[in-house]
Scaffold this motif. Structure first.
Motif, PDB file in Angstrom:
ATOM      1  N   ARG A  81      16.303  76.359 108.152  1.00  0.00           N
ATOM      2  CA  ARG A  81      16.149  75.598 108.971  1.00  0.00           C
ATOM      3  C   ARG A  81      16.711  73.923 108.098  1.00  0.00           C
ATOM      4  O   ARG A  81      16.564  72.821 108.990  1.00  0.00           O
ATOM      5  CB  ARG A  81      14.890  75.342 110.147  1.00  0.00           C
ATOM      6  CG  ARG A  81      14.411  76.347 111.344  1.00  0.00           C
ATOM      7  CD  ARG A  81      14.770  75.876 112.071  1.00  0.00           C
ATOM      8  NE  ARG A  81      14.476  74.871 113.259  1.00  0.00           N
ATOM      9  CZ  ARG A  81      14.997  74.526 113.867  1.00  0.00           C
ATOM     10  NH1 ARG A  81      16.238  75.483 114.685  1.00  0.00           N
ATOM     11  NH2 ARG A  81      14.484  73.751 114.389  1.00  0.00           N
ATOM     12  N   ALA A  82      15.952  74.293 107.257  1.00  0.00           N
ATOM     13  CA  ALA A  82      15.917  72.936 105.980  1.00  0.00           C
ATOM     14  C   ALA A  82      17.516  72.882 105.980  1.00  0.00           C
ATOM     15  O   ALA A  82      17.787  71.065 106.159  1.00  0.00           O
ATOM     16  CB  ALA A  82      15.631  73.196 104.739  1.00  0.00           C
ATOM     17  N   CYS A  83      17.982  73.858 105.725  1.00  0.00           N
ATOM     18  CA  CYS A  83      19.921  73.426 105.582  1.00  0.00           C
ATOM     19  C   CYS A  83      20.399  72.639 107.140  1.00  0.00           C
ATOM     20  O   CYS A  83      21.231  71.837 106.858  1.00  0.00           O
ATOM     21  CB  CYS A  83      20.247  75.219 105.750  1.00  0.00           C
ATOM     22  SG  CYS A  83      19.667  75.076 103.383  1.00  0.00           S
ATOM     23  N   MET A  84      19.539  73.139 108.190  1.00  0.00           N
ATOM     24  CA  MET A  84      20.353  72.876 109.242  1.00  0.00           C
ATOM     25  C   MET A  84      20.381  71.505 110.187  1.00  0.00           C
ATOM     26  O   MET A  84      21.339  70.396 109.805  1.00  0.00           O
ATOM     27  CB  MET A  84      20.151  73.717 110.577  1.00  0.00           C
ATOM     28  CG  MET A  84      20.520  72.927 111.163  1.00  0.00           C
ATOM     29  SD  MET A  84      20.284  74.273 113.700  1.00  0.00           S
ATOM     30  CE  MET A  84      18.167  73.397 113.483  1.00  0.00           C
ATOM     31  N   VAL A  85      19.350  71.345 109.026  1.00  0.00           N
ATOM     32  CA  VAL A  85      18.846  69.820 109.894  1.00  0.00           C
ATOM     33  C   VAL A  85      18.714  68.237 108.519  1.00  0.00           C
ATOM     34  O   VAL A  85      19.337  67.522 108.875  1.00  0.00           O
ATOM     35  CB  VAL A  85      17.018  69.814 109.513  1.00  0.00           C
ATOM     36  CG1 VAL A  85      16.432  68.313 109.587  1.00  0.00           C
ATOM     37  CG2 VAL A  85      16.768  70.200 110.486  1.00  0.00           C
ATOM     38  N   THR A  86      19.556  68.859 107.823  1.00  0.00           N
ATOM     39  CA  THR A  86      20.150  68.242 105.880  1.00  0.00           C
ATOM     40  C   THR A  86      21.728  67.859 106.713  1.00  0.00           C
ATOM     41  O   THR A  86      22.048  66.782 106.375  1.00  0.00           O
ATOM     42  CB  THR A  86      20.374  69.161 104.796  1.00  0.00           C
ATOM     43  OG1 THR A  86      18.831  69.792 104.645  1.00  0.00           O
ATOM     44  CG2 THR A  86      20.813  68.426 103.638  1.00  0.00           C
ATOM     45  N   MET A  87      21.566  68.940 106.851  1.00  0.00           N
ATOM     46  CA  MET A  87      23.354  68.856 107.552  1.00  0.00           C
ATOM     47  C   MET A  87      23.804  67.711 108.597  1.00  0.00           C
ATOM     48  O   MET A  87      24.451  66.778 108.748  1.00  0.00           O
ATOM     49  CB  MET A  87      24.163  70.323 108.254  1.00  0.00           C
ATOM     50  CG  MET A  87      25.493  70.435 108.502  1.00  0.00           C
ATOM     51  SD  MET A  87      25.832  71.816 109.364  1.00  0.00           S
ATOM     52  CE  MET A  87      24.913  72.335 110.511  1.00  0.00           C
TER      53      MET A  87
END
Length: 252
Positions: A238-244
């Motif tokens: 989730r952190a990677c997706m939101v950062t992207m």
């Protein structure tokens, strides 16, 4: 003759729904705020079609459309009306956020409720959501959250009503060749959104094919968006997706 009611029918995806459903033999009732655009559309579609001028964020207008659904036996409701606001959350006045929620969530829930009270086997409800309902969007936090509500709400209704043979589906377009992005950005200078783009004709054609098949609770528009949302939600944290999503956000 089958009857369909479409909200947000004066432009974009809603306008194409009106045209394609009329071509399929539906008698179409078009709902939008602009009388001039609605009159032009009905002139184009022909005598068996009609319009209701309504601003669905106004209680009186919303009740007018609800009453029409109660009084008219529609076999299809397309809840398409909605819009976005792109900016940092704290920069957006609260009254504008409340207006967005009233249209994207409250009006959609009320119209869905009235329709499903009158629906019978073979009827269908289509709620237009967004691919961003699966991908939290910094710079469009409230918009993507309203669409997350629409997708979850609609999927739950799909299960509730499938044994009654009433089909409920959420349509999840990605970037579509309409004025949506310009409206979401307002008067602020902005660039065109990146990534794949699809015409509203393709979005609607895929939606109507899914309505005919009556299988899945959701339809992500366009093969590229089906691939992107699938990979992002299954392979990334989730952190990677939101950062992207934040790094590519037009709203930031």
């Amino acid at each position: 003759m089958k009857k369909a009611l479409i909200t947000g029918a004066s432009s974009g995806i809603g306008l194409v729904f009106a045209r394609q459903l009329a071509e399929q033999g539906y008698s179409v009732t078009c709902v939008a705020r602009s009388t001039d655009k609605l009159q032009a559309l009905i002139t184009e579609l022909g005598e068996s079609h009609r319009y209701i001028r309504a601003d669905l964020t106004h209680t009186h207008d919303l009740e007018l459309v609800c009453r029409d659904i109660r009084d008219t036996k529609y076999s299809l409701l397309v809840n398409n009306a909605g819009y976005g606001i792109y900016d940092r959350f704290a920069n957006i006045p609260q009254d504008k956020l409340h207006h967005l929620i009233r249209l994207n969530v409250t009006a959609l829930v009320e119209l869905s409720h009235v329709f499903l009270q009158t629906a019978s086997a073979g009827d269908a409800l289509l709620n237009v959501s967004s691919a961003l309902s699966l991908l939290p969007y910094p710079g469009g936090a409230v918009y993507s959250a309203t669409k997350a509500f629409v997708t979850n709400f609609t999927e739950a209704l799909w299960y509730e009503y499938k044994k009654k043979d009433i089909y409920v589906m959420a349509l999840l377009p990605g970037v579509t060749e309409t004025r949506f992005h310009d409206v979401a950005m307002g008067a602020r200078p902005h660039r065109e959104p990146g990534g794949p783009r699809y015409s509203p004709e393709i979005v609607v054609r895929e939606a109507l094919s899914a309505l005919q098949a009556r299988k899945n609770p959701t339809q992500v528009s366009g093969p590229k968006y089906r691939l992107l949302t699938g990979l992002a939600t299954r392979l990334l944290s989730r952190a990677c997706m939101v950062t992207m999503m934040g790094k590519g956000s037009a709203g930031l």
